[in-house]
Design a protein around this motif. Sequence first.
Motif, PDB file in Angstrom:
ATOM      1  N   ARG A  16       0.882  -1.196  -0.323  1.00 60.24           N
ATOM      2  CA  ARG A  16       0.216  -0.100   0.183  1.00 60.24           C
ATOM      3  C   ARG A  16       0.692   1.251  -0.132  1.00 60.24           C
ATOM      4  O   ARG A  16       0.452   2.604  -0.744  1.00 60.24           O
ATOM      5  N   GLY A  17       2.289   0.747   1.192  1.00 60.43           N
ATOM      6  CA  GLY A  17       2.604   2.226   1.089  1.00 60.43           C
ATOM      7  C   GLY A  17       4.008   3.182  -0.141  1.00 60.43           C
ATOM      8  O   GLY A  17       4.164   3.707  -0.357  1.00 60.43           O
ATOM      9  N   VAL A  18       4.310   1.499  -1.209  1.00 58.23           N
ATOM     10  CA  VAL A  18       5.114   1.836  -1.650  1.00 58.23           C
ATOM     11  C   VAL A  18       4.089   2.200  -3.425  1.00 58.23           C
ATOM     12  O   VAL A  18       3.759   1.581  -3.653  1.00 58.23           O
ATOM     13  N   ARG A  19       4.931   3.529  -3.809  1.00 57.00           N
ATOM     14  CA  ARG A  19       4.254   3.620  -5.460  1.00 57.00           C
ATOM     15  C   ARG A  19       5.599   4.163  -6.158  1.00 57.00           C
ATOM     16  O   ARG A  19       6.395   4.385  -5.779  1.00 57.00           O
ATOM     17  N   PRO A  20       5.265   4.349  -7.480  1.00 54.34           N
ATOM     18  CA  PRO A  20       6.085   4.720  -8.607  1.00 54.34           C
ATOM     19  C   PRO A  20       6.435   6.115  -8.200  1.00 54.34           C
ATOM     20  O   PRO A  20       5.715   7.209  -7.673  1.00 54.34           O
ATOM     21  N   CYS A  21       8.304   6.420  -8.214  1.00 55.31           N
ATOM     22  CA  CYS A  21       8.697   7.849  -8.174  1.00 55.31           C
ATOM     23  C   CYS A  21       8.023   8.381  -9.499  1.00 55.31           C
ATOM     24  O   CYS A  21       7.809   8.496 -10.218  1.00 55.31           O
ATOM     25  N   THR A  22       7.335   9.622  -9.022  1.00 54.59           N
ATOM     26  CA  THR A  22       6.559  10.758  -9.996  1.00 54.59           C
ATOM     27  C   THR A  22       7.755  10.885 -11.121  1.00 54.59           C
ATOM     28  O   THR A  22       7.379  11.363 -12.164  1.00 54.59           O
ATOM     29  N   VAL A  23       9.109  11.448 -10.699  1.00 53.04           N
ATOM     30  CA  VAL A  23       9.917  11.451 -11.642  1.00 53.04           C
ATOM     31  C   VAL A  23      10.708   9.905 -12.441  1.00 53.04           C
ATOM     32  O   VAL A  23      10.438  10.256 -13.599  1.00 53.04           O
ATOM     33  N   CYS A  24      10.735   9.150 -11.980  1.00 52.70           N
ATOM     34  CA  CYS A  24      11.483   8.181 -12.244  1.00 52.70           C
ATOM     35  C   CYS A  24      10.584   6.715 -12.954  1.00 52.70           C
ATOM     36  O   CYS A  24      11.317   5.926 -13.478  1.00 52.70           O
ATOM     37  N   GLY A  25       9.887   6.712 -12.042  1.00 56.81           N
ATOM     38  CA  GLY A  25       9.185   5.388 -12.097  1.00 56.81           C
ATOM     39  C   GLY A  25       9.757   3.863 -11.318  1.00 56.81           C
ATOM     40  O   GLY A  25       9.377   2.691 -10.181  1.00 56.81           O
ATOM     41  N   ASN A  26      10.612   4.393 -10.075  1.00 57.85           N
ATOM     42  CA  ASN A  26      11.506   3.555  -9.030  1.00 57.85           C
ATOM     43  C   ASN A  26      10.596   3.868  -8.152  1.00 57.85           C
ATOM     44  O   ASN A  26       9.334   4.975  -8.632  1.00 57.85           O
ATOM     45  N   GLY A  32       7.201   8.415  -0.730  1.00 56.35           N
ATOM     46  CA  GLY A  32       6.196   9.718  -1.211  1.00 56.35           C
ATOM     47  C   GLY A  32       6.472  10.004  -2.567  1.00 56.35           C
ATOM     48  O   GLY A  32       6.079   9.170  -3.073  1.00 56.35           O
ATOM     49  N   ASP A  33       6.766  11.630  -3.277  1.00 52.52           N
ATOM     50  CA  ASP A  33       6.790  11.453  -4.215  1.00 52.52           C
ATOM     51  C   ASP A  33       7.506  11.293  -5.508  1.00 52.52           C
ATOM     52  O   ASP A  33       7.579  10.546  -6.201  1.00 52.52           O
ATOM     53  N   ARG A  34       8.935  10.865  -4.161  1.00 54.55           N
ATOM     54  CA  ARG A  34      10.349  11.087  -5.293  1.00 54.55           C
ATOM     55  C   ARG A  34      10.809   9.790  -4.222  1.00 54.55           C
ATOM     56  O   ARG A  34      10.944   9.460  -3.419  1.00 54.55           O
ATOM     57  N   CYS A  35      11.531   9.017  -4.855  1.00 54.53           N
ATOM     58  CA  CYS A  35      12.348   8.356  -4.372  1.00 54.53           C
ATOM     59  C   CYS A  35      13.499   8.290  -3.780  1.00 54.53           C
ATOM     60  O   CYS A  35      14.387   9.939  -3.991  1.00 54.53           O
ATOM     61  N   ALA A  36      13.530   7.446  -3.079  1.00 54.53           N
ATOM     62  CA  ALA A  36      15.632   8.327  -2.422  1.00 54.53           C
ATOM     63  C   ALA A  36      16.877   8.038  -2.714  1.00 54.53           C
ATOM     64  O   ALA A  36      17.372   9.418  -3.118  1.00 54.53           O
ATOM     65  N   VAL A  37      16.702   7.761  -4.120  1.00 54.85           N
ATOM     66  CA  VAL A  37      17.675   7.944  -5.551  1.00 54.85           C
ATOM     67  C   VAL A  37      17.153   9.657  -6.021  1.00 54.85           C
ATOM     68  O   VAL A  37      18.539  10.882  -5.869  1.00 54.85           O
ATOM     69  N   CYS A  38      15.982   9.858  -6.542  1.00 59.44           N
ATOM     70  CA  CYS A  38      15.764  11.330  -7.044  1.00 59.44           C
ATOM     71  C   CYS A  38      16.309  12.121  -5.838  1.00 59.44           C
ATOM     72  O   CYS A  38      16.303  13.540  -6.279  1.00 59.44           O
TER      73      CYS A  38
END
Length: 201
Positions: A55-65, A69-75
């Motif tokens: 439920r809590g993990v979703r695609p990063c809005t920038v890269c799809g990882n 939240g909105d962005r992944c740890a890398v972004c």
Amino acid sequence: MLSPVRTSLLENLVDRLAGLPSIGRKSAQRLAYHVLAAPVEEVESLSRALIEARRGVRPCTVCGNHAEGDRCAVCLNPRRDPAQVCVVERPSDVSAFEKLGVYRGLYHVLGGTLSPLDGIGPADLNLASLFVRCENGVDEVILALGTHADGEATSTYIVQRLRDKTARITRLARGLPAGSDLEFIDDLTMKRALDGRINLG
Ligand SMILES: [Zn+2]
């Protein structure tokens, strides 16, 4: 007339586990027996972890990882170089690169590869946002897709679409086993493939 056979709770559990990738029937049975012998609290926390992650993990809005939240740890990492974008098939490929600890750029996760036979076209992949991303501030796109036929075809498609937009398009060096997915390639081979990447345009 025979009444339908009811699946037992144990059989149901084995069936569910056997439906997971890389888990054969025997492993599924072993896991099921482990679950039945474990303290209830341990099994509850496992099932909670499964649901919370799903439920809590979703695609990063920038890269799809994968992101929480909105962005992944890398972004979100300000030390990463946004001018370099490595294109991969799946979030597990990001993990494979991150494990090497040598790549400092960002990623773009396509969510698969083009596959006309399976009816997967450009619109089914995370491609449109890649092309938008490459319109400004990206100096190098590194194609790191699997060496199977669909991976090769997808790389060719991306090169055609990006040729005039990006300063430099590279791909991982040859030498990766043909027909393979990145996640099955050992670290040293991956590092060499990244170091020796080839210019495509
Ligand atoms: Zn991201």
